[in-house]
Design a protein around this motif. Sequence first.
Motif, PDB file in Angstrom:
ATOM      1  N   GLY A  19       0.662  -1.366   0.237  1.00 11.18           N
ATOM      2  CA  GLY A  19       0.023   0.778   0.166  1.00 11.18           C
ATOM      3  C   GLY A  19       0.750   1.685   0.164  1.00 11.18           C
ATOM      4  N   GLY A  20       1.368   1.647   0.920  1.00  8.10           N
ATOM      5  CA  GLY A  20       2.204   2.587   1.478  1.00  8.10           C
ATOM      6  C   GLY A  20       3.579   2.133   0.612  1.00  8.10           C
ATOM      7  N   ASP A  21       4.015   1.365   0.569  1.00  3.51           N
ATOM      8  CA  ASP A  21       5.118   0.860   0.188  1.00  3.51           C
ATOM      9  C   ASP A  21       5.263   0.848  -1.176  1.00  3.51           C
ATOM     10  N   ALA A  22       4.227   0.586  -1.818  1.00  2.00           N
ATOM     11  CA  ALA A  22       4.644   0.689  -3.348  1.00  2.00           C
ATOM     12  C   ALA A  22       4.358   2.078  -3.666  1.00  2.00           C
ATOM     13  N   LYS A  23       3.406   3.536  -2.763  1.00  2.00           N
ATOM     14  CA  LYS A  23       4.173   4.946  -2.700  1.00  2.00           C
ATOM     15  C   LYS A  23       5.380   4.799  -2.899  1.00  2.00           C
ATOM     16  N   ALA A  24       5.870   4.906  -1.703  1.00  2.00           N
ATOM     17  CA  ALA A  24       7.636   4.858  -0.750  1.00  2.00           C
ATOM     18  C   ALA A  24       8.500   4.526  -2.023  1.00  2.00           C
ATOM     19  N   TRP A  25       7.569   2.961  -2.384  1.00  2.00           N
ATOM     20  CA  TRP A  25       9.124   2.765  -3.592  1.00  2.00           C
ATOM     21  C   TRP A  25       9.277   3.856  -4.529  1.00  2.00           C
ATOM     22  N   PHE A  26       8.034   4.280  -5.447  1.00  2.00           N
ATOM     23  CA  PHE A  26       7.713   5.341  -6.243  1.00  2.00           C
ATOM     24  C   PHE A  26       7.918   6.268  -6.199  1.00  2.00           C
ATOM     25  N   ALA A  44      10.944   7.586  -4.093  1.00  4.93           N
ATOM     26  CA  ALA A  44      11.791   7.001  -4.005  1.00  4.93           C
ATOM     27  C   ALA A  44      12.602   7.425  -4.867  1.00  4.93           C
ATOM     28  N   LEU A  45      11.848   5.834  -5.477  1.00  2.06           N
ATOM     29  CA  LEU A  45      12.604   5.765  -7.325  1.00  2.06           C
ATOM     30  C   LEU A  45      12.653   7.396  -8.225  1.00  2.06           C
ATOM     31  N   ARG A  91       9.177  13.292  -2.814  1.00  2.00           N
ATOM     32  CA  ARG A  91       8.900  13.564  -1.064  1.00  2.00           C
ATOM     33  C   ARG A  91       7.432  12.849  -1.354  1.00  2.00           C
ATOM     34  N   LEU A  92       7.185  12.755  -0.651  1.00  2.00           N
ATOM     35  CA  LEU A  92       5.913  11.616  -0.464  1.00  2.00           C
ATOM     36  C   LEU A  92       4.721  13.118  -0.621  1.00  2.00           C
ATOM     37  N   ASP A  93       4.555  14.277  -0.061  1.00  2.00           N
ATOM     38  CA  ASP A  93       4.212  14.891   0.024  1.00  2.00           C
ATOM     39  C   ASP A  93       3.834  15.563  -1.793  1.00  2.00           C
ATOM     40  N   GLN A  94       5.102  15.429  -1.853  1.00  7.27           N
ATOM     41  CA  GLN A  94       4.704  16.561  -3.613  1.00  7.27           C
ATOM     42  C   GLN A  94       4.225  14.949  -4.787  1.00  7.27           C
ATOM     43  N   MET A  95       4.077  13.601  -4.094  1.00  3.40           N
ATOM     44  CA  MET A  95       3.781  12.627  -4.918  1.00  3.40           C
ATOM     45  C   MET A  95       2.131  12.846  -5.061  1.00  3.40           C
ATOM     46  N   SER A  96       1.431  13.106  -3.793  1.00  8.08           N
ATOM     47  CA  SER A  96       0.572  13.479  -3.125  1.00  8.08           C
ATOM     48  C   SER A  96       0.084  14.424  -4.275  1.00  8.08           C
ATOM     49  N   ASN A  97       0.544  16.310  -3.836  1.00  9.77           N
ATOM     50  CA  ASN A  97      -0.308  16.661  -4.665  1.00  9.77           C
ATOM     51  C   ASN A  97       0.121  16.730  -6.568  1.00  9.77           C
ATOM     52  N   LEU A  98       0.902  15.981  -6.535  1.00  2.00           N
ATOM     53  CA  LEU A  98       0.943  15.640  -7.925  1.00  2.00           C
ATOM     54  C   LEU A  98       0.232  14.451  -8.644  1.00  2.00           C
ATOM     55  N   VAL A  99      -0.467  14.016  -8.155  1.00  2.00           N
ATOM     56  CA  VAL A  99      -1.395  13.051  -8.520  1.00  2.00           C
ATOM     57  C   VAL A  99      -2.852  13.991  -8.759  1.00  2.00           C
ATOM     58  N   ALA A 100      -2.415  15.089  -7.211  1.00  2.88           N
ATOM     59  CA  ALA A 100      -4.413  15.714  -7.291  1.00  2.88           C
ATOM     60  C   ALA A 100      -3.972  16.506  -8.739  1.00  2.88           C
TER      61      ALA A 100
END
Length: 499
Positions: free
Chosen positions: A292-299, A301-302, A306-315
């Motif tokens: 779950g969060g492990d897949a998010k953290a993997w992507f 990092a790859l 940052r995790l918040d940047q990823m969420s903003n990008l998806v939004a």
Amino acid sequence: MGEQFILGIDVGTTSVKAGLVDAHGELRGLFSRAYKTHRPANQWAEQNAEDWTQLIDAAIAHYANEGLTPAIKAVGLCSQVNTHIFVGDNGKPLMPAILWQDGRARAQAQALNARVSDVQKVAWWDVPMPIDASNILSRMAWVAETHPDIWDKTRWVMLPKDYCLHHLTGEVCTDPLSNIGLVGSDLVYIPEVFNLVPGSMEKITPLAPITQVIGLVKAGSPLAGVPVVAGTMDAWAGMIGAGGAREKSSVYLSGTSETLGITSRDLTPTPGAIVFPECVGLRVHAAPTQSGGDAKAWFAALSGLRLDQMSNLVADTPRNDKTPLFLPQLEGERAPLWDSSLRSSFLGVSRRTGLGDFARAVYEGVAFASRHAFETIQTSSNTASKSVGCAGGGFKSDAWNQIRADVLGVECQILSIQEPGILGAAMIAGVGTGAFASLTEAHDALVRHNRVIAPREEYYQHYSEIFDVYKEAITTHASITARLSGTGKVPAPLSKNCT
């Protein structure tokens, strides 16, 4: 009399969290510290068990420094499970703890599983649950075969919660709910199960009810003399903390993995589902995924996000014809497929696919895996869910919350305290020490949801079409992965002198 607190401790996959819960269900203090997972070989995942106990001591010291320990009247614990510590006579680990994500015992699991028919599994566990690489028997067989010296020295094979409970009180015990596959519907060990691995019965810890006071915190601690309740696994405690203490209630926990749960006395044996024995009046059907969060953290990092940047990008990236399909099985899958050999993939990638499309695909893929698990336990529990109580760190992202509601087609009610394990552990401890008469009473007093995310019908219909493709893709991709894994040894790299 001043305020009184219950200390709920959650020993998770990535951190120890210890929170003070008051009589109104408010989190009045939170201590959280991370620790490392070591991956020394392919499909291996290990932790240092003493990292957990050192951080629990640090949490207690933190609250002592704040002058709050006199107000703590009980301690409740929950932890990750299918993580195993092989402990010697002195109570110390003989090797690193084997994490639930670890697949090293896959061959032993396949051999053990082949010896038990589906009919026998239903007779033992009410469902045809497979013996997989995370099962304690698989790990025992692996240690016995590969490290017979450690196997001979092993006095107990413990779960993290029980190792930490022993550290706090000096007592040795476990609870029936945490011992999936070893305990029957009567909440006692099934002797025939242990016949699969000779010597295993002698290395398990005694069972105690989840609400039983096991002992008092040992002398020398700032909490010396405070009662400690047995507690249970993080998924069960978290599901109760998220709102699962009422019949026909549905919950969704999002952390390192995703866990779906439904509380129902109805039962239709269904492949892929876990059905816990009825305990304190509740029967929980559960389906934990692997990533779950492990897949998010993997992507993240790859891709350098940052995790918040990823969420903003998806939004900022709506679903469109460039969005690929992501299969999130980075290290195999648990419910409902129970196949440690599965691997991840992006499908439908083109030159037009951008970073935001990939990020959205990761969120959607995790949601599809959760729907797959959720539909399995809806069948198992004979329950048609219209809403689900949601909790955990993965529900901090509004963009992801909306995707989940749209994919599942249910209303997502977000828990006000995003620490369901701490809340569930505190509820159990509250019952064990007499603060509440039942978990239902504790639920009514402590569980609060403060946001609701409604599904959008047009998105649900669209995602349902993609979900059908998702299920077909997993089957097809599994055969491709199997062929790839059998292609043999990778050739040595060319010499630098070659031209």
